[in-house]
Design an enzyme around this catalytic site. Structure first.
Site, PDB file in Angstrom:
ATOM      1  N   GLU B  47       2.828  -9.620  15.752  1.00 36.96           N
ATOM      2  CA  GLU B  47       3.164  -9.943  15.284  1.00 36.96           C
ATOM      3  C   GLU B  47       3.963 -11.235  15.228  1.00 36.96           C
ATOM      4  O   GLU B  47       3.823 -12.443  13.831  1.00 36.96           O
ATOM      5  CB  GLU B  47       4.319  -9.072  14.477  1.00 36.96           C
ATOM      6  CG  GLU B  47       4.395  -7.704  13.729  1.00 36.96           C
ATOM      7  CD  GLU B  47       3.209  -7.243  13.345  1.00 36.96           C
ATOM      8  OE1 GLU B  47       3.108  -8.313  12.460  1.00 36.96           O
ATOM      9  OE2 GLU B  47       3.032  -5.736  13.154  1.00 36.96           O
ATOM     10  N   ASN B  51       2.084 -14.544  12.642  1.00 40.26           N
ATOM     11  CA  ASN B  51       2.869 -14.937  12.377  1.00 40.26           C
ATOM     12  C   ASN B  51       2.695 -16.807  12.539  1.00 40.26           C
ATOM     13  O   ASN B  51       3.029 -17.623  11.194  1.00 40.26           O
ATOM     14  CB  ASN B  51       4.385 -14.386  12.109  1.00 40.26           C
ATOM     15  CG  ASN B  51       4.631 -13.683  11.283  1.00 40.26           C
ATOM     16  OD1 ASN B  51       3.857 -12.981  10.266  1.00 40.26           O
ATOM     17  ND2 ASN B  51       5.834 -13.050  11.210  1.00 40.26           N
ATOM     18  N   ARG B 107      -1.584  -9.413   3.187  1.00 40.44           N
ATOM     19  CA  ARG B 107      -0.372  -9.430   4.079  1.00 40.44           C
ATOM     20  C   ARG B 107      -0.178  -8.264   3.990  1.00 40.44           C
ATOM     21  O   ARG B 107       0.116  -8.690   3.157  1.00 40.44           O
ATOM     22  CB  ARG B 107      -0.425 -10.840   4.706  1.00 40.44           C
ATOM     23  CG  ARG B 107      -0.746 -12.111   5.149  1.00 40.44           C
ATOM     24  CD  ARG B 107      -1.916 -11.611   5.769  1.00 40.44           C
ATOM     25  NE  ARG B 107      -1.171 -11.052   7.274  1.00 40.44           N
ATOM     26  CZ  ARG B 107      -1.490 -10.884   8.683  1.00 40.44           C
ATOM     27  NH1 ARG B 107      -2.841 -10.234   8.574  1.00 40.44           N
ATOM     28  NH2 ARG B 107      -0.755 -10.143   9.061  1.00 40.44           N
TER      29      ARG B 107
END
Lengths: 112, 142
Positions: B47, B51, B107
Site C-alpha cells: 500500500e 501510494n 483507487r
C-alpha cells in the site's frame, strides 16, 4: 500474473493466477472488460482460488467492475476466497456489494 | 536485544511493487513471523509503495526513487517507505477511509485503512514539494 477468462452459462469467469496489486490490477481490468463484452456474458465471476496476495488496488478494481456491470444490469461475484484475500474483503466491506460463494456451482444456483 | 537493518532504493515503477513487498517479507523471516503476520506486512508495504508511485510521483521520471528501510529492534519491525515527490497537502483527509484523490484510476481509498488495520503503528511525515515518509511498526511475536 496470468488471467484466464471462460464463459459459463451467462457468467464470465475471470480466473486470476498470481498476485493482485496496482501493477496487475490494470491488466485484470482491461482483460476482464474486453472479454466480458466479447463473450456476451451477463455477469462476472472473479475466481480467487489461485490468488496468493491482494492489496487495496484489488478492491478498487472489483468495485470498478461492479459499477461497470451495474450499468448493463449485470452482477459481480467472487468465488474461492482464501485466507489471504479474505482479510481484505472484510476490511473493505466488499461483501456488502459483492456476493461471495465457495464455488461456481453456488453462483449458478443463486438465481434458481 | 537483536538488531538488524536493511535499505532498498528503486525507481518509482509499478513493476517494483511486488519486489519491495517480497524483499521486506524475506528480511523479516529472521523474526519467524506467522504466515498471517508476513501477509499483513507485505500488504501494508504494498500500500505504502503504491501510494509513493501513484501519488508521490504523478509523472514517470528517471530520478523518481522510492526507498524502503527496515529496522528490527527486538521483536519489533519498523519499515520506512519514502519518496521525494510532491507531498500530501492534507494528511488527515488522505487517511480517511474511502478518500482518494484519484477515483478515475479506480483507487479505492482504502490504502491507509489497510495499513492501520494490519500494522501496530503508522506515522505519516510529509512536506509539500519535498516528499512523504510512511513509518510502519509491527510487533512480530510469531
Amino acid at each position: 500474473m496470468d488471467i484466464k477468462c471462460t464463459e459459463r452459462n451467462g457468467n464470465l469467469v475471470v480466473r486470476i493466477v498470481g498476485e493482485i496489486d496496482h501493477h496487475s490490477a490494470d491488466r485484470i481490468r482491461h482483460t476482464a472488460e474486453r472479454e466480458f463484452y466479447n463473450s456476451g456474458a451477463k455477469n462476472m465471476v472473479f475466481d480467487f482460488a489461485h490468488v496468493a496476495f491482494m492489496d487495496s488496488s484489488g478492491i478498487g478494481m472489483i468495485i470498478g467492475r461492479y459499477k461497470e456491470l451495474k450499468k448493463v444490469g449485470g452482477k459481480v461475484y467472487a468465488i474461492n476466497i482464501g485466507p489471504e484475500v479474505n482479510r481484505i474483503f472484510d476490511i473493505s466491506g466488499l461483501r456488502k456489494i459483492i456476493p461471495c460463494y465457495a464455488s461456481l456451482d453456488e453462483v449458478a444456483s443463486e438465481g434458481r | 536485544m537483536f538488531e538488524n537493518k536493511m535499505e532498498l532504493s528503486f525507481l518509482a515503477k509499478s513493476e517494483n511493487e511486488a519486489f519491495a513487498r517480497v524483499a521486506v517479507a524475506a528480511f523479516m523471516t529472521q523474526l519467524n513471523p506467522t504466515l498471517a503476520e508476513a501477509m499483513e506486512v507485505k500488504t501494508a508495504v504494498s500500500e505504502a509503495v503504491t501510494n509513493a508511485i501513484i501519488h508521490g510521483y504523478e509523472q514517470m521520471g528517471p530520478e523518481n526513487m522510492v526507498s524502503v528501510t527496515c529496522r528490527l529492534v527486538g521483536k519489533e519491525m519498523f519499515v520506512e517507505i519514502a519518496d521525494h515527490g510532491r507531498g500530501i497537502a492534507d494528511i488527515d483527509q488522505a487517511r480517511e477511509p474511502l478518500y482518494t484523490s484519484k477515483p478515475e484510476m479506480e483507487r479505492s481509498g482504502m490504502g491507509f485503512t489497510v495499513m492501520e488495520e494490519f500494522m501496530d503503528g503508522l506515522e505519516v511525515v510529509s512536506e509539500l514539494g519535498r516528499g512523504t515518509t510512511i513509518i510502519l511498526r509491527k510487533l512480530i511475536d510469531g
